[in-house]
Structure formats: structure tokens, C-alpha cells
Design a protein around this motif. Structure first.
Motif, PDB file in Angstrom:
ATOM      1  N   GLU A 108       0.858  -1.187   0.000  1.00  0.00           N
ATOM      2  CA  GLU A 108       0.000   0.000   0.000  1.00  0.00           C
ATOM      3  C   GLU A 108       0.889   1.230   0.000  1.00  0.00           C
ATOM      4  N   HIS A 109       0.300   2.373  -0.319  1.00  0.00           N
ATOM      5  CA  HIS A 109       1.104   3.598  -0.332  1.00  0.00           C
ATOM      6  C   HIS A 109       0.211   4.825  -0.218  1.00  0.00           C
ATOM      7  N   ASN A 110       0.832   5.927   0.183  1.00  0.00           N
ATOM      8  CA  ASN A 110       0.216   7.234   0.049  1.00  0.00           C
ATOM      9  C   ASN A 110       1.131   8.061  -0.844  1.00  0.00           C
ATOM     10  N   GLU A 111       1.048   9.355  -0.800  1.00  0.00           N
ATOM     11  CA  GLU A 111       1.862  10.172  -1.710  1.00  0.00           C
ATOM     12  C   GLU A 111       3.340  10.147  -1.359  1.00  0.00           C
ATOM     13  N   ARG A 112       3.668   9.893  -0.104  1.00  0.00           N
ATOM     14  CA  ARG A 112       5.064   9.982   0.328  1.00  0.00           C
ATOM     15  C   ARG A 112       5.705   8.636   0.635  1.00  0.00           C
ATOM     16  N   PHE A 113       4.955   7.748   1.293  1.00  0.00           N
ATOM     17  CA  PHE A 113       5.549   6.510   1.773  1.00  0.00           C
ATOM     18  C   PHE A 113       4.728   5.300   1.326  1.00  0.00           C
ATOM     19  N   ALA A 114       5.378   4.149   1.413  1.00  0.00           N
ATOM     20  CA  ALA A 114       4.723   2.899   1.044  1.00  0.00           C
ATOM     21  C   ALA A 114       5.119   1.795   2.012  1.00  0.00           C
ATOM     22  N   LYS A 115       4.237   0.805   2.102  1.00  0.00           N
ATOM     23  CA  LYS A 115       4.580  -0.425   2.813  1.00  0.00           C
ATOM     24  C   LYS A 115       4.919  -1.478   1.761  1.00  0.00           C
ATOM     25  N   TYR A 116       6.096  -2.081   1.928  1.00  0.00           N
ATOM     26  CA  TYR A 116       6.582  -3.074   0.969  1.00  0.00           C
ATOM     27  C   TYR A 116       6.635  -4.447   1.620  1.00  0.00           C
ATOM     28  N   VAL A 117       6.472  -5.485   0.805  1.00  0.00           N
ATOM     29  CA  VAL A 117       6.710  -6.850   1.241  1.00  0.00           C
ATOM     30  C   VAL A 117       7.945  -7.350   0.515  1.00  0.00           C
ATOM     31  N   LEU A 118       8.841  -7.982   1.267  1.00  0.00           N
ATOM     32  CA  LEU A 118      10.126  -8.413   0.718  1.00  0.00           C
ATOM     33  C   LEU A 118      10.326  -9.898   0.975  1.00  0.00           C
ATOM     34  N   TYR A 119      10.814 -10.592  -0.065  1.00  0.00           N
ATOM     35  CA  TYR A 119      11.086 -12.023   0.035  1.00  0.00           C
ATOM     36  C   TYR A 119      12.553 -12.260  -0.299  1.00  0.00           C
ATOM     37  N   PRO A 120      13.419 -12.339   0.709  1.00  0.00           N
ATOM     38  CA  PRO A 120      14.840 -12.561   0.424  1.00  0.00           C
ATOM     39  C   PRO A 120      15.100 -14.007   0.001  1.00  0.00           C
ATOM     40  N   HIS A 121      15.826 -14.163  -1.096  1.00  0.00           N
ATOM     41  CA  HIS A 121      16.232 -15.503  -1.544  1.00  0.00           C
ATOM     42  C   HIS A 121      17.572 -15.888  -0.927  1.00  0.00           C
ATOM     43  N   THR A 122      18.400 -14.889  -0.639  1.00  0.00           N
ATOM     44  CA  THR A 122      19.674 -15.087   0.036  1.00  0.00           C
ATOM     45  C   THR A 122      19.629 -14.364   1.383  1.00  0.00           C
ATOM     46  N   GLY A 123      20.689 -14.515   2.177  1.00  0.00           N
ATOM     47  CA  GLY A 123      20.663 -13.965   3.527  1.00  0.00           C
ATOM     48  C   GLY A 123      21.878 -13.154   3.898  1.00  0.00           C
ATOM     49  N   LYS A 124      22.281 -12.240   3.021  1.00  0.00           N
ATOM     50  CA  LYS A 124      23.412 -11.378   3.324  1.00  0.00           C
ATOM     51  C   LYS A 124      23.077 -10.389   4.442  1.00  0.00           C
ATOM     52  N   GLN A 125      24.098 -10.004   5.188  1.00  0.00           N
ATOM     53  CA  GLN A 125      23.925  -9.000   6.234  1.00  0.00           C
ATOM     54  C   GLN A 125      23.351  -7.721   5.645  1.00  0.00           C
ATOM     55  N   HIS A 126      22.304  -7.194   6.291  1.00  0.00           N
ATOM     56  CA  HIS A 126      21.673  -5.933   5.894  1.00  0.00           C
ATOM     57  C   HIS A 126      21.121  -5.971   4.461  1.00  0.00           C
ATOM     58  N   GLN A 127      20.859  -7.150   3.944  1.00  0.00           N
ATOM     59  CA  GLN A 127      20.485  -7.285   2.533  1.00  0.00           C
ATOM     60  C   GLN A 127      19.259  -6.447   2.163  1.00  0.00           C
ATOM     61  N   LEU A 128      18.194  -6.534   2.951  1.00  0.00           N
ATOM     62  CA  LEU A 128      16.965  -5.828   2.601  1.00  0.00           C
ATOM     63  C   LEU A 128      17.153  -4.313   2.697  1.00  0.00           C
ATOM     64  N   ARG A 129      17.906  -3.886   3.676  1.00  0.00           N
ATOM     65  CA  ARG A 129      18.163  -2.458   3.847  1.00  0.00           C
ATOM     66  C   ARG A 129      18.978  -1.915   2.677  1.00  0.00           C
ATOM     67  N   VAL A 130      19.987  -2.686   2.259  1.00  0.00           N
ATOM     68  CA  VAL A 130      20.846  -2.264   1.146  1.00  0.00           C
ATOM     69  C   VAL A 130      20.078  -2.287  -0.177  1.00  0.00           C
ATOM     70  N   HIS A 131      19.263  -3.302  -0.404  1.00  0.00           N
ATOM     71  CA  HIS A 131      18.529  -3.408  -1.666  1.00  0.00           C
ATOM     72  C   HIS A 131      17.503  -2.290  -1.820  1.00  0.00           C
ATOM     73  N   LEU A 132      16.767  -1.975  -0.765  1.00  0.00           N
ATOM     74  CA  LEU A 132      15.813  -0.872  -0.862  1.00  0.00           C
ATOM     75  C   LEU A 132      16.536   0.464  -1.035  1.00  0.00           C
ATOM     76  N   ASN A 133      17.635   0.626  -0.325  1.00  0.00           N
ATOM     77  CA  ASN A 133      18.407   1.863  -0.472  1.00  0.00           C
ATOM     78  C   ASN A 133      18.947   2.017  -1.890  1.00  0.00           C
ATOM     79  N   ALA A 134      19.323   0.897  -2.535  1.00  0.00           N
ATOM     80  CA  ALA A 134      19.832   0.942  -3.907  1.00  0.00           C
ATOM     81  C   ALA A 134      18.761   1.401  -4.887  1.00  0.00           C
ATOM     82  N   LEU A 135      17.493   1.215  -4.525  1.00  0.00           N
ATOM     83  CA  LEU A 135      16.382   1.694  -5.355  1.00  0.00           C
ATOM     84  C   LEU A 135      16.059   3.155  -5.071  1.00  0.00           C
ATOM     85  N   GLY A 136      16.804   3.755  -4.161  1.00  0.00           N
ATOM     86  CA  GLY A 136      16.488   5.123  -3.752  1.00  0.00           C
ATOM     87  C   GLY A 136      15.342   5.167  -2.764  1.00  0.00           C
ATOM     88  N   LEU A 137      15.102   4.027  -2.061  1.00  0.00           N
ATOM     89  CA  LEU A 137      13.989   3.911  -1.127  1.00  0.00           C
ATOM     90  C   LEU A 137      14.502   3.439   0.241  1.00  0.00           C
TER      91      LEU A 137
END
Length: 316
Positions: free
Chosen positions: A234-263
Motif C-alpha cells: 500500500e502507499h500514500n503520496e510519500r511513503f509505502a509499505k513493501y513486502v520483501l522475500y529474500p532468496h539469500t541472507g546477506k547481512q543488511h540485505q533488505l536495507r541495502v537493496h531498498l536503499n539501492a532503489l532510492g527507497l
């Protein structure tokens, strides 16, 4: 040859040592072998010389508090003369540990597993400045089970479902589920909304240690070693709630991947910029939640599904 025989004797001695000191407030004792030596006058002298990262004042306090035990589980005094070729046990303590004002919840328990809903800001295992205020020590104290071991990890900043093994004989079996990627993990995150990014999508990057050393970075031009599927809830004009399914388990993986998208995830103290927060600052939890975990139990062959009771509320 002499060194090899000494090593074999040490291994045999350790294997025969079945003594298990009691826990103290959920803290298990560490074990150290004291060799034959003329270099030390007292046991206090040995610990000060071999654990230089711990101050003499702290070792003195541990001896005075009877936190140093011999093979007979008897406390050793500060001035007891040194006699090597034996094992000692010692307990760690922190004089001024900051209390974490959030409680865990046990979601499920059987003979092999303990499934726990971890709050934000609670480190899983003792490290650095955290000992009593860790999930493992709290659970050991609560269950009186000294064999309790985390099967996988969550960052201190992340809340949600985490699994513990109750018996050493089952530990490798359950850890193999994660190493062989037989566990489906579902995360929720709150991060900025960008209408120009189409979801669902799959992030694949090569990740390695960054600078500072406790962060991770993406290295371009190398084959991907991390993968996450991301979708929009879901989302509004500024923020969104995302669901993430990691296939691998690197340290900080989800944080780094979202940040790489500019999010970057809301309240992330590491990405995109490291922000040093006071240890007792609990006002802005990282908006990342290990929402659910699913797997086939290798012992019972039943399908297991556990879901966190925590919910992330989309920012406005």
C-alpha cells in the motif's frame, strides 16, 4: 611431535570434561584451558595477561564476585597460587548495561524449537555492550535452558520472528534449512514511495563489507550474491509499505537493496548515511519487520508457519 601430543592430550581432556556450570541470570559460563606454566603467580595474573582487553579492575571484581570457577566448580580467590593443566570457567558481566524497555513474546514451543517474536532494539546474542539485555540471555533465564541457541539472526534494529533450537542434537538439522534455502521468509518495510518504480521487481547485487566495517556496500561489475523480490502492499503520496522475500541472507540485505532503489527504510541509522544514535535512544525504530517464516519441519515433516504480532503502520 611433542606439540602434537600436547594437542591430542588437550582434546582428550576437553572431551572428558563433562562439567556444566550453572547459568547465572541466563548467562552461561565460558571455558578456558590453563596450561602448565611458570609464567604466572596467581590465577588472577593469568586472566589479566591473557585477556588484556578486559581491565584488571574488572577481573578483580569478577574474582571478588565469585565468577571464576575451577574444574570442581569452586570459586577461586584473587591470591590463589597458579596451578596449570586444568580448565576454568568464568562468567561475563557488564557493570552499567542499558535496559531495553521492550519485551519478547514466545509464539510456539515444542521439544526442539522455540519461536519468538523479537521487539526492535533487542540484540539476539551477547556482544559488545549487550549481555543481559539480549534476547538469548532473556530466554535462557526465562526457560532455564542453557542449551538454547539461535538458528538464524535478525539485526538489533529489526523486529519479528526468530527461531531458537532447544537441544544441541537438533541444531545442525535446523540450521541446514537456512543454509540450503528451504525457509521462506517474509518481511515488511516502510520506505519512500516512487510512482516511477514498477513492482513487483527482483533486486540482485554483489554485496560485500563496506566502510564503516559494520555496514555493507554494493559492488558493480561482479556477479550477484544477493537476491530479494520486492512488492508493494500500500502507499500514500510519500511513503509505502513493501513486502520483501529474500532468496539469500546477506547481512543488511533488505536495507541495502531498498536503499539501492532510492527507497531507504524509514529510520535506518546506516543507509544511506550512518547516523550515530545514543544507546538509550528508542524513539525511532527501524521500520523493518520479519513478518513471517515458513518451512517444512525436518523432524516432524509438518508444514510450519509463524507470523509476528507486530505491524508496521504506513507513515504519513
Amino acid at each position: 611431535m611433542i606439540a602434537l601430543l600436547c594437542l591430542e592430550n588437550l582434546v582428550m581432556r576437553m572431551s572428558k570434561l563433562q562439567i556444566k556450570p550453572p547459568m547465572i541470570n541466563g548467562v552461561s559460563a565460558s571455558q578456558v584451558y590453563l596450561p602448565k606454566s611458570d609464567c604466572y603467580t596467581t590465577y588472577f595474573h593469568f586472566f589479566c595477561e591473557n585477556f588484556e582487553h578486559i581491565s584488571k579492575q574488572e577481573w578483580q571484581q569478577r574474582f571478588q564476585d565469585q565468577l571464576i570457577l575451577n574444574e570442581q566448580l569452586q570459586p577461586v580467590m584473587l591470591d590463589t597460587p597458579y596451578c596449570g593443566d586444568q580448565h576454568f570457567f568464568y562468567y561475563r558481566f557488564l557493570a552499567n548495561e542499558i535496559s531495553v524497555p521492550f519485551e519478547h513474546t514466545i509464539l510456539f514451543e515444542n521439544d526442539a524449537l522455540l519461536v519468538v517474536d523479537k521487539p526492535h532494539f533487542l540484540t539476539i546474542s551477547p556482544t559488545g555492550q549487550y549481555l543481559q539485555e539480549t534476547l538469548l540471555v532473556r530466554l535462557k533465564h526465562q526457560t532455564q535452558n542453557p542449551d538454547l541457541t539461535p538458528i538464524h539472526r535478525l539485526d538489533r534494529e529489526t523486529a519479528g520472528v526468530v527461531l531458537f533450537c532447544k537441544q544441541p542434537k537438533y541444531r545442525a538439522i535446523y540450521q541446514a534449512l537456512f543454509s540450503e534455502r528451504q525457509v521462506k521468509k517474509t518481511y515488511h518495510a516502510i520506505a519512500p514511495y516512487n510512482p516511477n518504480i514498477q513492482f513487483p521487481l527482483v533486486c540482485q547485487h554483489h554485496m560485500q563489507k563496506g566502510d564503516p566495517f559494520y555496514t555493507m556496500q554494493i559492488v558493480e561489475g561482479l556477479s550477484a550474491n544477493s537476491e530479494t523480490k520486492i512488492d508493494l502492499i500500500e502507499h500514500n503520496e510519500r511513503f509505502a509499505k513493501y513486502v520483501l522475500y529474500p532468496h539469500t541472507g546477506k547481512q543488511h540485505q533488505l536495507r541495502v537493496h531498498l536503499n539501492a532503489l532510492g527507497l531507504p527504510i524509514v529510520n535506518d541509522p546506516f543507509y544511506p548515511t550512518v547516523v550515530h544514535k545514543a544507546p538509550n535512544d528508542f524513539d525511532a525504530p527501524l521500520q523493518l519487520l520479519a513478518k513471517a517464516i515458513e518451512f517444512t519441519d525436518p523432524l516432524t515433516h509438518q508444514q510450519m508457519y509463524f507470523e509476528s504480532n507486530y505491524c508496521l503502520v504506513n507513515a504519513t
